[in-house]
Design an enzyme around this catalytic site. Structure first.
Site, PDB file in Angstrom:
ATOM      1  N   TYR A 261      16.344  -6.491  13.251  1.00  0.00           N
ATOM      2  CA  TYR A 261      16.105  -6.379  11.813  1.00  0.00           C
ATOM      3  C   TYR A 261      17.207  -7.095  11.037  1.00  0.00           C
ATOM      4  CZ  TYR A 261      15.235  -4.175   7.254  1.00  0.00           C
ATOM      5  OH  TYR A 261      14.980  -3.953   5.925  1.00  0.00           O
TER       6      TYR A 261
ATOM      7  N   ASN B  40       0.793  -1.231   0.000  1.00  0.00           N
ATOM      8  CA  ASN B  40       0.000   0.000   0.000  1.00  0.00           C
ATOM      9  C   ASN B  40       0.827   1.284   0.000  1.00  0.00           C
ATOM     10  OD1 ASN B  40       0.464  -0.851   2.887  1.00  0.00           O
ATOM     11  ND2 ASN B  40      -0.386   1.183   3.254  1.00  0.00           N
ATOM     12  N   LYS B  41       2.159   1.176   0.216  1.00  0.00           N
ATOM     13  CA  LYS B  41       2.983   2.390   0.252  1.00  0.00           C
ATOM     14  C   LYS B  41       4.431   2.036  -0.044  1.00  0.00           C
ATOM     15  CE  LYS B  41       3.623   1.921   5.251  1.00  0.00           C
ATOM     16  NZ  LYS B  41       3.478   2.552   6.570  1.00  0.00           N
TER      17      LYS B  41
END
Length: 305
Positions: free
Chosen positions: A229, A15-16
């Site tokens: 991460y 979506n982005k």
């Protein structure tokens, strides 16, 4: 009789940012794209935006990659609608830290001048100084970036195998490279894909969380600064190589899009989302019979080390 488009793609986190641009670029290449996102409103708005740009073959499906029943519903939808999947781009990810919001600081999401004059290392240093690493954020990074992505792959695997040219692109990072590990034994083990197993990866990640919880990340040789991460990305790189060996009929590769201006980087990156997505799309659209089990950085083959 329903006519099935020639090529179908699923993009997670679409979506982005990079994900949205990947959807745009794949659709511009004539591929029917299923854009997925956790937030139904934002995902629907993203599809509407692409459709208004003339890209009609875009479909939205709500997906949280940490929700196994949700992933199964996506697989059922894809099977009923298309019967196959040609391209899976795993882009959904979290950064694994909590960003600190300093009321004295300017808003980095709106002020383009904030990072003016800073090189990449200075921008990364700023990110480190303006974040805190918490256990919950670290656990979320492993659950989303590794386990969530792996569950999406496993659930959609039969559909990929139903394609004559199924391929998986895992959006990776230079932060997943093994050179960031200071534990040589662990580094060698994660690079030994002929003997590495999923079960061992589970043990490695569980060990990391235990060390994180007691503050022993650095002393045990894990990557420091955004450590969760980095560990999650290294694990995903390793799993991609395991998968490529196990399924030679598929193309399974990792793609580093560069240091991109996105929410994850608090817009501190050097590349635009469109530029970063271009490197991911290039790997997704490699010719049939191309490389598998490979790490690409900025569109070029590179080492996992």
């Amino acid at each position: 009789m329903i006519l099935v488009p020639s090529r179908i793609a699923v993009v997670t986190g679409g979506n982005k940012g990079i994900g949205l641009e990947v959807c745009h670029q794949l659709a511009a290449n004539g591929i029917t794209v299923v854009l997925t996102a956790r937030d139904e409103k934002r995902g629907s708005e993203a599809v509407e935006k692409l459709q208004k740009a003339g890209l009609s073959e875009i479909i939205f499906y709500q997906l949280d990659v940490t929700d196994a029943p949700n992933i199964s519903r996506l697989a059922d939808f894809m099977k009923a609608r298309f019967g196959k999947l040609d391209i899976l781009v795993n882009n959904a990810a979290v950064i694994g830290v909590e960003y600190i919001h300093d009321p004295v600081d300017v808003s980095v999401t709106s002020d383009k001048e904030h990072f003016s004059g800073m090189d990449a290392s200075q921008r990364l240093e700023w990110m480190c100084k303006n974040s805190r690493e918490t256990y919950n954020a670290a656990k979320e990074a492993l659950q989303t970036n590794y386990y969530g992505t792996k569950n999406v792959i496993k659930t959609l695997l039969p559909l990929l195998q139903a394609s004559p040219d199924g391929r998986i692109v895992n959006v990776s990072s230079m932060w997943g490279l093994l050179r960031l590990f200071n534990n040589e034994e662990l580094k060698q083990e994660l690079n030994d894909v002929e003997n590495l197993t999923e079960e061992r990866l589970d043990e490695v990640l569980a060990g990391f969380l235990k060390h994180f919880e007691v503050g022993a990340v650095e002393s045990q040789g894990w990557p420091v600064a955004f450590s969760a991460y980095k560990v999650a990305m290294a694990a995903m790189n390793a799993y991609s190589r395991i998968l490529a060996r196990r399924h030679p009929e598929l193309r399974v590769n990792c793609a580093h899009p560069g240091f991109v201006k996105t929410d994850i980087t608090r817009n501190s990156g050097l590349l635009s989302p469109a530029e970063g997505a271009g490197y991911v799309t290039k790997v997704a659209l490699l010719p049939a019979g191309g490389p598998t089990g490979v790490y690409f950085t900025l569109g070029a083959e590179a080492t996992f080390l």
